[in-house]
Motif scaffolding. Structure first.
Motif, PDB file in Angstrom:
ATOM      1  N   GLY A  28       0.836  -1.182   0.000  1.00 54.56           N
ATOM      2  CA  GLY A  28       0.000   0.000   0.000  1.00 54.56           C
ATOM      3  C   GLY A  28       0.877   1.239   0.000  1.00 54.56           C
ATOM      4  O   GLY A  28       2.003   1.206   0.497  1.00 54.56           O
ATOM      5  N   VAL A  29       0.371   2.304  -0.575  1.00 53.55           N
ATOM      6  CA  VAL A  29       1.108   3.571  -0.579  1.00 53.55           C
ATOM      7  C   VAL A  29       0.109   4.688  -0.335  1.00 53.55           C
ATOM      8  O   VAL A  29      -1.015   4.658  -0.861  1.00 53.55           O
ATOM      9  CB  VAL A  29       1.882   3.774  -1.904  1.00 53.55           C
ATOM     10  CG1 VAL A  29       0.954   3.702  -3.105  1.00 53.55           C
ATOM     11  CG2 VAL A  29       2.634   5.101  -1.892  1.00 53.55           C
ATOM     12  N   MET A  30       0.513   5.669   0.469  1.00 54.63           N
ATOM     13  CA  MET A  30      -0.386   6.787   0.752  1.00 54.63           C
ATOM     14  C   MET A  30       0.410   8.053   0.995  1.00 54.63           C
ATOM     15  O   MET A  30       1.471   8.036   1.628  1.00 54.63           O
ATOM     16  CB  MET A  30      -1.281   6.478   1.962  1.00 54.63           C
ATOM     17  CG  MET A  30      -0.547   6.054   3.209  1.00 54.63           C
ATOM     18  SD  MET A  30      -1.697   5.574   4.526  1.00 54.63           S
ATOM     19  CE  MET A  30      -0.545   5.057   5.811  1.00 54.63           C
ATOM     20  N   ASP A  31      -0.089   9.166   0.449  1.00 51.80           N
ATOM     21  CA  ASP A  31       0.416  10.501   0.750  1.00 51.80           C
ATOM     22  C   ASP A  31      -0.514  11.094   1.797  1.00 51.80           C
ATOM     23  O   ASP A  31      -1.718  11.272   1.542  1.00 51.80           O
ATOM     24  CB  ASP A  31       0.419  11.377  -0.510  1.00 51.80           C
ATOM     25  CG  ASP A  31       1.553  11.015  -1.451  1.00 51.80           C
ATOM     26  OD1 ASP A  31       2.526  10.401  -0.992  1.00 51.80           O
ATOM     27  OD2 ASP A  31       1.454  11.338  -2.647  1.00 51.80           O
ATOM     28  N   ILE A  32       0.033  11.403   2.973  1.00 50.76           N
ATOM     29  CA  ILE A  32      -0.830  11.765   4.099  1.00 50.76           C
ATOM     30  C   ILE A  32      -0.335  13.018   4.823  1.00 50.76           C
ATOM     31  O   ILE A  32       0.854  13.355   4.790  1.00 50.76           O
ATOM     32  CB  ILE A  32      -0.923  10.609   5.123  1.00 50.76           C
ATOM     33  CG1 ILE A  32       0.481  10.238   5.632  1.00 50.76           C
ATOM     34  CG2 ILE A  32      -1.619   9.409   4.514  1.00 50.76           C
ATOM     35  CD1 ILE A  32       0.468   9.235   6.773  1.00 50.76           C
ATOM     36  N   LEU A  33      -1.268  13.683   5.466  1.00 51.98           N
ATOM     37  CA  LEU A  33      -0.996  14.697   6.482  1.00 51.98           C
ATOM     38  C   LEU A  33      -1.350  14.054   7.808  1.00 51.98           C
ATOM     39  O   LEU A  33      -2.488  13.625   8.013  1.00 51.98           O
ATOM     40  CB  LEU A  33      -1.822  15.953   6.237  1.00 51.98           C
ATOM     41  CG  LEU A  33      -1.521  16.695   4.919  1.00 51.98           C
ATOM     42  CD1 LEU A  33      -2.560  17.770   4.653  1.00 51.98           C
ATOM     43  CD2 LEU A  33      -0.119  17.304   4.958  1.00 51.98           C
ATOM     44  N   TRP A  60      -3.891   7.647  -2.318  1.00 50.50           N
ATOM     45  CA  TRP A  60      -3.439   6.330  -1.871  1.00 50.50           C
ATOM     46  C   TRP A  60      -3.718   5.306  -2.956  1.00 50.50           C
ATOM     47  O   TRP A  60      -4.524   5.528  -3.862  1.00 50.50           O
ATOM     48  CB  TRP A  60      -4.118   5.928  -0.563  1.00 50.50           C
ATOM     49  CG  TRP A  60      -5.544   5.479  -0.723  1.00 50.50           C
ATOM     50  CD1 TRP A  60      -6.634   6.270  -0.877  1.00 50.50           C
ATOM     51  CD2 TRP A  60      -6.012   4.126  -0.767  1.00 50.50           C
ATOM     52  NE1 TRP A  60      -7.771   5.498  -1.010  1.00 50.50           N
ATOM     53  CE2 TRP A  60      -7.421   4.181  -0.942  1.00 50.50           C
ATOM     54  CE3 TRP A  60      -5.387   2.877  -0.671  1.00 50.50           C
ATOM     55  CZ2 TRP A  60      -8.200   3.027  -1.022  1.00 50.50           C
ATOM     56  CZ3 TRP A  60      -6.167   1.730  -0.747  1.00 50.50           C
ATOM     57  CH2 TRP A  60      -7.559   1.815  -0.922  1.00 50.50           C
ATOM     58  N   SER A  61      -3.041   4.182  -2.862  1.00 49.38           N
ATOM     59  CA  SER A  61      -3.237   3.108  -3.826  1.00 49.38           C
ATOM     60  C   SER A  61      -2.671   1.814  -3.240  1.00 49.38           C
ATOM     61  O   SER A  61      -1.953   1.821  -2.243  1.00 49.38           O
ATOM     62  CB  SER A  61      -2.541   3.437  -5.149  1.00 49.38           C
ATOM     63  OG  SER A  61      -2.794   2.439  -6.118  1.00 49.38           O
ATOM     64  N   VAL A  62      -2.999   0.724  -3.883  1.00 50.14           N
ATOM     65  CA  VAL A  62      -2.438  -0.584  -3.549  1.00 50.14           C
ATOM     66  C   VAL A  62      -1.905  -1.189  -4.843  1.00 50.14           C
ATOM     67  O   VAL A  62      -2.545  -1.086  -5.888  1.00 50.14           O
ATOM     68  CB  VAL A  62      -3.492  -1.515  -2.918  1.00 50.14           C
ATOM     69  CG1 VAL A  62      -2.873  -2.862  -2.579  1.00 50.14           C
ATOM     70  CG2 VAL A  62      -4.091  -0.887  -1.676  1.00 50.14           C
ATOM     71  N   ILE A  86      -8.607  -4.478  -0.378  1.00 50.76           N
ATOM     72  CA  ILE A  86      -7.790  -3.732   0.572  1.00 50.76           C
ATOM     73  C   ILE A  86      -8.253  -2.278   0.578  1.00 50.76           C
ATOM     74  O   ILE A  86      -8.244  -1.605  -0.454  1.00 50.76           O
ATOM     75  CB  ILE A  86      -6.299  -3.831   0.213  1.00 50.76           C
ATOM     76  CG1 ILE A  86      -5.855  -5.299   0.230  1.00 50.76           C
ATOM     77  CG2 ILE A  86      -5.452  -2.999   1.169  1.00 50.76           C
ATOM     78  CD1 ILE A  86      -4.415  -5.520  -0.208  1.00 50.76           C
ATOM     79  N   ALA A  87      -8.659  -1.784   1.730  1.00 51.67           N
ATOM     80  CA  ALA A  87      -9.131  -0.411   1.879  1.00 51.67           C
ATOM     81  C   ALA A  87      -8.047   0.454   2.501  1.00 51.67           C
ATOM     82  O   ALA A  87      -7.063  -0.061   3.053  1.00 51.67           O
ATOM     83  CB  ALA A  87     -10.392  -0.386   2.748  1.00 51.67           C
ATOM     84  N   ILE A  88      -8.242   1.767   2.450  1.00 51.26           N
ATOM     85  CA  ILE A  88      -7.260   2.682   3.028  1.00 51.26           C
ATOM     86  C   ILE A  88      -7.118   2.452   4.525  1.00 51.26           C
ATOM     87  O   ILE A  88      -6.029   2.593   5.096  1.00 51.26           O
ATOM     88  CB  ILE A  88      -7.637   4.156   2.731  1.00 51.26           C
ATOM     89  CG1 ILE A  88      -6.583   5.106   3.305  1.00 51.26           C
ATOM     90  CG2 ILE A  88      -9.009   4.496   3.265  1.00 51.26           C
ATOM     91  CD1 ILE A  88      -5.186   4.905   2.779  1.00 51.26           C
ATOM     92  N   ILE A 106       4.098   7.110   2.517  1.00 52.82           N
ATOM     93  CA  ILE A 106       4.433   5.886   3.243  1.00 52.82           C
ATOM     94  C   ILE A 106       4.087   4.684   2.377  1.00 52.82           C
ATOM     95  O   ILE A 106       2.942   4.508   1.955  1.00 52.82           O
ATOM     96  CB  ILE A 106       3.674   5.811   4.587  1.00 52.82           C
ATOM     97  CG1 ILE A 106       4.109   6.971   5.492  1.00 52.82           C
ATOM     98  CG2 ILE A 106       3.933   4.482   5.276  1.00 52.82           C
ATOM     99  CD1 ILE A 106       3.410   7.007   6.831  1.00 52.82           C
ATOM    100  N   TYR A 107       5.102   3.861   2.103  1.00 54.24           N
ATOM    101  CA  TYR A 107       4.909   2.570   1.449  1.00 54.24           C
ATOM    102  C   TYR A 107       4.821   1.513   2.545  1.00 54.24           C
ATOM    103  O   TYR A 107       5.704   1.419   3.402  1.00 54.24           O
ATOM    104  CB  TYR A 107       6.087   2.241   0.523  1.00 54.24           C
ATOM    105  CG  TYR A 107       6.219   3.135  -0.683  1.00 54.24           C
ATOM    106  CD1 TYR A 107       5.484   2.901  -1.832  1.00 54.24           C
ATOM    107  CD2 TYR A 107       7.103   4.212  -0.678  1.00 54.24           C
ATOM    108  CE1 TYR A 107       5.609   3.716  -2.947  1.00 54.24           C
ATOM    109  CE2 TYR A 107       7.238   5.040  -1.784  1.00 54.24           C
ATOM    110  CZ  TYR A 107       6.485   4.783  -2.913  1.00 54.24           C
ATOM    111  OH  TYR A 107       6.616   5.600  -4.012  1.00 54.24           O
ATOM    112  N   VAL A 108       3.759   0.716   2.529  1.00 58.12           N
ATOM    113  CA  VAL A 108       3.511  -0.257   3.581  1.00 58.12           C
ATOM    114  C   VAL A 108       3.382  -1.651   2.976  1.00 58.12           C
ATOM    115  O   VAL A 108       2.580  -1.870   2.065  1.00 58.12           O
ATOM    116  CB  VAL A 108       2.206   0.069   4.347  1.00 58.12           C
ATOM    117  CG1 VAL A 108       2.114  -0.800   5.594  1.00 58.12           C
ATOM    118  CG2 VAL A 108       2.134   1.541   4.699  1.00 58.12           C
ATOM    119  N   GLU A 109       4.168  -2.569   3.485  1.00 59.05           N
ATOM    120  CA  GLU A 109       4.047  -3.955   3.031  1.00 59.05           C
ATOM    121  C   GLU A 109       2.724  -4.534   3.511  1.00 59.05           C
ATOM    122  O   GLU A 109       2.383  -4.444   4.696  1.00 59.05           O
ATOM    123  CB  GLU A 109       5.217  -4.772   3.573  1.00 59.05           C
ATOM    124  CG  GLU A 109       5.269  -6.194   3.044  1.00 59.05           C
ATOM    125  CD  GLU A 109       6.489  -6.937   3.546  1.00 59.05           C
ATOM    126  OE1 GLU A 109       6.745  -8.036   3.033  1.00 59.05           O
ATOM    127  OE2 GLU A 109       7.164  -6.421   4.462  1.00 59.05           O
TER     128      GLU A 109
END
Length: 637
Positions: A232-237, A316-318, A290-292, A272-275
């Protein structure tokens, strides 16, 4: 920066007067029926190519994209040092540096030995090896990089603007035609009507992504496999007590997997890239729901005992990791390279795909078309023979394979290090990162000997300018105005070759005399490549831009003592160019001769390609070898 060569003018020096083609195209809505170069795809590869071709008013370039308009939010935002060097050639590196996040250091974290205690920092290193480049590794929204390229295109003489909202249906090549490439595009009107527009071109380049229609039309496969691992990858505040939230971090947790944390521009945003889950052999990530919330929960498991409180999600994306590559990057049939000339090419994700972990995708894609662009321009302008275009697939495919192998190892190591059963010491991740830093910085590329890359016979004369590798810039002082600068910044994306003359040291008078003798050969002798390949009416540096570095303090040399070639008269008004000669920077540890291993006693000649790669190192008196090197590259007028 030089301007006013052909007369004084005010305003933006980067904005050029519109050509006849630019005036005509500015009011044209439909696709042109016939062009020199058709670029399919407005990603980083396509825009790099179009921006480079925009420097040549005589080349008719058309770029088309299926999307309704410019990219608004990018996915591939890491900019390697080598790409920053390329941006300098296009003139917008300083803009990127001003807006971007600078990746100065990388930290490494792993699970503590005591169960339940969570992660602990185990290392902190420089992200880029000191001295590897004058530019940092940066992070900036890909869409912003696109804007810089689009601005170059809009200000060019031909006023190149992409044609959006057109989907490529198919593309065919007929080598017997004057415009061998025929492409059909579908346009959907506001009322739902569908129309087909046809473009013929002398050359076409498919920069249309991993599902490339150009590649499919040419019958070229994309071969490879998937690692069967979802990320998963997400650009977050977010608000967090994790201390390294503004540092690039690699975290391997035995409890939750691996995270790669990349701070973003603007001071607050982070990627953040998450395995995530392991996939089955034939399973695709789209088959998992897979949800956010799952991605955020996975991130918090890895961050334990720290907490990540996500306030806003920008994107975000997977995805699943996979490395794939095409067996060739042009339309030349297997085994027909000697008899067939290429007319269609593929670049970027259309011919090689990477995981995001090493930041290779966008950077390698842009380098693909930077390699191809100047070659297309040289052939279309009649400067070089069309056989030169064969080198694109040869050079870039070898490089892509090397980088994909590295990317595969790095991605696998990140996933494996978090699995206790693999018994991989997380310290190995840090060691591997340090060892392979040249790959992530984009400076590992080395082209093999070919018609465009000479032998390393005289490498000992300049050990820091490795033949086949990029020209590693270093500080100098410009003689005429005493300006401290980087020598590599004179290599602009204008299609010209560079000849850097490093004068011999010792006696200053003798050194200047030797430079004068060399310059007289280059300007007065029929065997000189400058004379042999000169175009009627063109400036003396139109093909080969000669620059000289003198191993002396600039205050002891009068510019008027230089030979005419280093003070050439150019342009409509025959004004003198005072920016050809440089001296060493007298500050400690900034002597370019010492920094780049140049033989100060004998000096040398460094030939640099239009894409900033060292093509040849020659002795200072190696004029015959210099001419022989350029003979197969340039055509005689």
């Amino acid at each position: 920066m030089q301007f006013n060569l052909n007369g004084f003018r005010t305003g933006d020096p980067d904005a050029h007067a519109a050509s006849e083609q630019g005036v005509r195209r500015s009011s044209q809505v439909e696709l042109p029926s016939q062009v020199d170069v058709l670029v399919v795809g407005c990603g980083p590869a396509g825009l790099t190519l179009a921006a480079q071709l925009a420097a040549f008013p005589e080349i008719d370039t058309c770029i088309v994209d299926a999307n309704p308009g410019p990219l608004e939010l990018g996915r591939a935002d890491g900019i390697a040092c080598r790409s920053m060097e390329m941006f300098q050639a296009f003139g917008f590196a300083e803009k990127v540096m001003r807006e971007s996040y600078w990746v100065n250091e990388t930290t490494f974290w792993r699970t503590q030995d005591e169960p339940g205690k969570g992660i602990v920092r185990t290392g902190r290193i420089d992200d880029v090896e000191p001295g590897l480049s004058e530019f940092p590794h940066t992070i900036l929204n890909q869409a912003r990089v696109h804007e810089f390229y689009l601005d170059i295109m809009r200000r060019s003489p031909n006023r190149i603007v992409p044609h959006y909202g057109r989907t490529l249906v198919d593309l065919a090549v007929d080598p017997a035609s004057s415009h061998p490439v025929t492409a059909r595009f579908e346009v959907v009107g506001a009322d739902g009507s569908r129309q087909i527009e046809v473009v013929t071109a002398r050359y076409a380049v498919g920069c249309d992504g991993a599902r490339s229609t150009v590649r499919r039309s040419l019958g070229i496969p994309l071969e490879g496999d998937s690692a069967n691992q979802a990320w998963g990858v997400m650009d977050i505040l977010a608000v967090t007590d994790f201390p390294d939230i503004r540092l690039k971090s690699v975290i391997t947790s035995a409890d939750g997997g691996t995270i790669v944390l990349i701070p973003r521009e603007g001071g607050y945003l982070a990627r953040i890239y998450v395995e995530m889950d392991k996939l089955g052999k034939d399973e695709r990530v789209t088959q998992r729901s897979i949800a956010i919330e799952d991605v955020i929960a996975a991130a918090n498991r890895v961050f334990h005992p720290y907490v990540l409180d996500v306030k806003e999600i920008a994107w975000w994306s997977v995805y699943e990791i996979g490395q794939r590559m095409s067996p060739r990057f042009d339309d030349v049939s297997e085994g027909a390279a000697a008899a067939q000339l290429p007319h269609a090419f593929i670049a970027g994700d259309a011919c090689h795909t990477h995981s995001p972990k090493a930041g290779q995708g966008m950077n390698v894609s842009m380098q693909d078309t930077f390699n191809l662009g100047w070659k297309l321009a040289a052939v279309l302008r009649g400067i070089s023979p069309p056989e030169l275009l064969r080198s694109y697939s040869d050079e870039r495919r070898d490089l892509a394979k090397t980088l994909i192998d590295f990317d595969r190892e790095w991605a696998a190591l990140l996933s494996a290090a978090s699995k206790p059963e693999n018994a991989i010491d997380p310290a190995k991740v840090q060691a591997y990162f340090v060892e392979h830093g040249h790959y992530t910085a984009g400076t590992a590329t080395r082209y093999k000997p070919s018609v465009l890359i000479g032998s390393a016979e005289h490498q000992h004369l300049a050990t820091g300018y490795v033949v086949g590798k990029r020209f590693h810039s270093a500080p100098v002082i410009r003689l005429a105005d005493a300006r401290p600068m980087q020598l590599g910044h004179v290599v602009e994306a204008d299609g010209r070759w560079r000849l850097f003359v490093f004068a011999p040291g010792g006696n200053q008078e003798a050194s200047l005399a030797a430079v004068g003798q060399l310059c007289r050969f280059l300007t007065d002798t029929p065997q000189s490549p400058i004379v042999r390949f000169a175009r009627p009416g063109a400036d003396i540096d139109a093909l080969i831009d000669v620059r000289c570095v003198l191993p002396f303090h600039h205050r002891g040399i009068e510019p008027g003592s230089l030979p005419d070639l280093l003070l050439p008269r150019k342009g409509r008004l025959e004004l003198q160019d005072y920016e050809k000669a440089f001296c060493i920077d007298p500050q400690p540890d900034r002597d370019i001769y010492a920094m780049r291993g140049i033989d100060q006693e004998r000096g040398c000649l460094i030939v640099v390609r239009p894409d900033q790669y060292v093509a040849q190192v020659l002795p200072f008196d190696g004029v015959a070898a210099l001419t022989a090197f350029f003979d197969p590259i340039f055509t005689r007028p």
